[in-house]
Design an enzyme around this catalytic site. Structure first.
Site, PDB file in Angstrom:
ATOM      1  N   CYS A 126     -36.027   5.271 -25.190  1.00  0.00           N
ATOM      2  CA  CYS A 126     -35.784   3.887 -25.855  1.00  0.00           C
ATOM      3  C   CYS A 126     -34.395   3.566 -26.516  1.00  0.00           C
ATOM      4  O   CYS A 126     -33.805   2.646 -26.228  1.00  0.00           O
ATOM      5  CB  CYS A 126     -36.876   3.645 -26.934  1.00  0.00           C
ATOM      6  SG  CYS A 126     -36.784   5.477 -28.003  1.00  0.00           S
ATOM      7  N   HIS A 234     -35.046   0.302 -33.192  1.00  0.00           N
ATOM      8  CA  HIS A 234     -34.226   1.202 -33.290  1.00  0.00           C
ATOM      9  C   HIS A 234     -32.815   0.162 -33.391  1.00  0.00           C
ATOM     10  O   HIS A 234     -32.723  -0.612 -32.913  1.00  0.00           O
ATOM     11  CB  HIS A 234     -33.762   2.223 -32.113  1.00  0.00           C
ATOM     12  CG  HIS A 234     -35.071   3.055 -31.912  1.00  0.00           C
ATOM     13  ND1 HIS A 234     -35.780   3.426 -33.043  1.00  0.00           N
ATOM     14  CD2 HIS A 234     -35.366   3.949 -30.776  1.00  0.00           C
ATOM     15  CE1 HIS A 234     -36.650   4.492 -32.509  1.00  0.00           C
ATOM     16  NE2 HIS A 234     -36.190   4.849 -31.104  1.00  0.00           N
TER      17      HIS A 234
HETATM   18  C1  2RA Z   1     -37.745   8.789 -30.742  1.00  0.00           C
HETATM   19  N1  2RA Z   1     -36.740   8.087 -28.695  1.00  0.00           N
HETATM   20  O1  2RA Z   1     -37.429   7.620 -31.193  1.00  0.00           O
HETATM   21  C2  2RA Z   1     -37.475   9.133 -29.238  1.00  0.00           C
HETATM   22  C3  2RA Z   1     -38.787   9.181 -28.381  1.00  0.00           C
HETATM   23  N2  2RA Z   1     -39.470   7.864 -28.674  1.00  0.00           N
HETATM   24  O2  2RA Z   1     -38.454   9.649 -31.322  1.00  0.00           O
END
Ligand code: 2RA
Length: 329
Positions: A126, A234
């Site tokens: 991601c 994120h």
């Molecule tokens: C996380 N990118 O954010 C990794 C797996 N989804 O933990």
């Protein structure tokens, strides 16, 4: 299309079901797959109740497409079994991403590489997807020399256990821990496990996957991945050094014209990307674009996306849509 969702009861699996319905992907038969403890549970899809089955049952059903989000071990063992039966597997784990024979796909960047012979396709991490979607057009025009990225990652990237840990800590309840420390009022510089070089797997995914997707091993990438107590998506602070100079006007115009990217960049009115805004949306949001005044041909930017959607489920479904549209399944 007969579509299996392997990991249907997990956070990404649930969003995959949602995105397939939202985008009206032509599913004739849905096969929700989960571990034995979930077999028999029901999931609602397009108004119909579908019973969860195990992997053996799903394999026997010979789905046309199988969307995996069930961890690397399950993918390593089962993706080849489905592929051998003619199923096209799109896998969200890291199991196949760096395999030379497996394509690592962000549709807006490199879906053109796909062929009908690709029976296992890897969905990138991601935090990589949201970064490369912004970097790709900039690399093609100005050639990237180096990327320095710090991430601020949602607990939903870890899964339900992490969400429960934060809720418990905020309520003052002692419960199961997804992390080695409290996440409430904290920031953990520890996403996934540490490798021998002192970086975490999450940080090295940003390095290795970026080079593979942009098809340029000369791009230097270094990363610090941090977990923070947010759930919308994120965020990433990205510093990029280019071979060639640029104007900020051209950079902004290029990103405005990039499919899947939305510019949110006007500090006069406090406009910049944030997880609380990105949550539930499929776009990658970029802002705080400014020259790095400490280095020639360099800039800083802030990139935010919903890690469960464009970072996982939506990117996966978009790959399936591309395969269907180009009669590759
Ligand atoms: C996380 N990118 O954010 C990794 C797996 N989804 O933990």
């Amino acid at each position: 299309m007969k579509v299996a969702i392997v990991g249907a009861t997990g956070m990404v699996g649930q969003v995959m079901l949602q995105v397939l319905q939202e985008r009206q992907f032509p599913v004739s038969t849905l096969i929700p797959v989960a571990s034995e403890k979930s077999v028999g549970k029901e999931v609602l899809f397009n108004g119909k109740s579908c019973k969860v089955v195990n992997l053996e049952t799903a394999l026997a059903e010979k789905p046309d497409i199988a969307l995996f989000s069930a961890g690397g071990e399950t993918s390593k063992l089962w993706a080849p079994k489905f592929a051998a039966r003619g199923t096209t597997v799109i896998d969200n784990s890291s199991a196949w991403r760096m395999d030379q024979a497996v394509k690592l796909i962000v549709p807006e960047i490199n879906a053109h590489l796909l062929t009908a012979q690709d029976k296992i396709i890897a969905n990138p991490n991601c935090s990589t997807i949201q970064m490369v979607l912004v970097l790709a057009p900039l690399h093609h025009k100005y050639r990237i020399k180096r990327v320095v990225v710090s991430t601020y990652q949602s607990i939903t990237g870890t899964g339900l256990k992490a969400v429960q840990q934060l809720e418990n800590e905020m309520a003052g309840i002692q419960g199961a821990m997804a992390y080695p420390y409290p996440i409430h009022k904290n920031a953990l510089p520890h996403c996934d496990v540490f490798e021998d070089n002192g970086y975490t797997k999450e940080e090295m995914k940003l390095v290795r996957e970026t080079q593979k997707i942009l098809n340029d091993a000369s791009i230097a990438v270094t990363a610090t991945a941090v977990r923070i107590p947010t759930s919308g998506g994120h965020s990433e602070s990205v510093n990029v050094a280019f071979e060639n100079d640029f104007t900020l006007t051209d950079i902004r115009q290029l990103l405005k014209e990039t499919e899947g990217v939305i510019l949110q960049d006007n500090t006069d009115v406090n406009t910049y990307p944030m997880p609380i805004y990105a949550q539930g949306k499929d776009a990658v949001f970029v802002g705080r674009i400014r020259r790095d005044e400490s280095q020639a041909n360099s800039l800083n930017m802030w990139i935010v996306a919903d890690n469960l959607r464009k970072g996982a489920a939506t990117n996966t479904v978009q790959i399936a849509e591309y395969l269907l549209k180009n009669t590759l399944v």
